[in-house]
Enzyme design. Sequence first.
Site: not given
Length: 283
Positions: A208-210, A213, A63
């Site tokens: 990427f839990p949020l 879509g 990162y």
Amino acid sequence: MSAKNSGTFTIGGDLPVTRLGYGAMQLTGPGVWGDPKDPEEAVRVLRRAVELGVNLIDTADAYGPFVADLLIKKALHPYADDLVIATKAGFTRQGPGQWIPVGRPEYLRQQVELSLRHLGVDRIDLLQLHRIDPKVPVAEQVGELKKLQDEGKIRHIGLSEVGVADLAEAQKTAEIVSVQNLFNLANRDAEPLLEHATEHGIAFIPWFPLATGALAGPDSPLTALAKEHDATPSQLALAWLLKRSPVVLPIPGTSSVAHLEDNVAAADIELTDAEFDALTKAV
């Protein structure tokens, strides 16, 4: 408002953490490359996360590279006794948005040594193999991490973006206490791995839990339930993850204090079984 309302889970039998954690990937520049636009806000985010009860911070040498690690050290060192910093090694960076796995033992050892220095710790609580390098036998990659564990430089070993078969192969070489895969309300491809992790008490850290879509559309069940709870669709998506399994440790990331506080508020949302089923069936 406190992340502690999400409950606790003990990683590897000896690392208790608040289930709602924080992912540091968004603390870097565009393409997860270079410094953030506002480094001071990044420091404020990290400090506010800890104030709100977060004690699991997920980062990686890739990162930035190392930008997130240095911000974590600047913001939080010396670390609280209960703070768990999970990091990863095994991805090389060639520029913004570019990621190539390298799992050669000498490279993994180098990166662990650098992570120890950049984070300012003597031992990494949880070191996750960022990706399995298909060019290197799994036993060699995990074996090097096991050597570092035996040397006292790593406390626990985890894997990232794997299947059940990959996990079983790695377990022939070392104890694996966590898996970290793409998983959210709208993308549940890793469901078999989550079921396996739940059965065996292995931490499952969804990245990427949020992502919601189309589920966040105006006529969707997610949006309707969010209104009922006076919450946002993203908060409900986190609440769904927390209810999905007691081994799930969501790590939503952000570079904004306001967005961080919005995410942490999800710990206060309790879905009924009927609401959980409705969201589950919406996909």
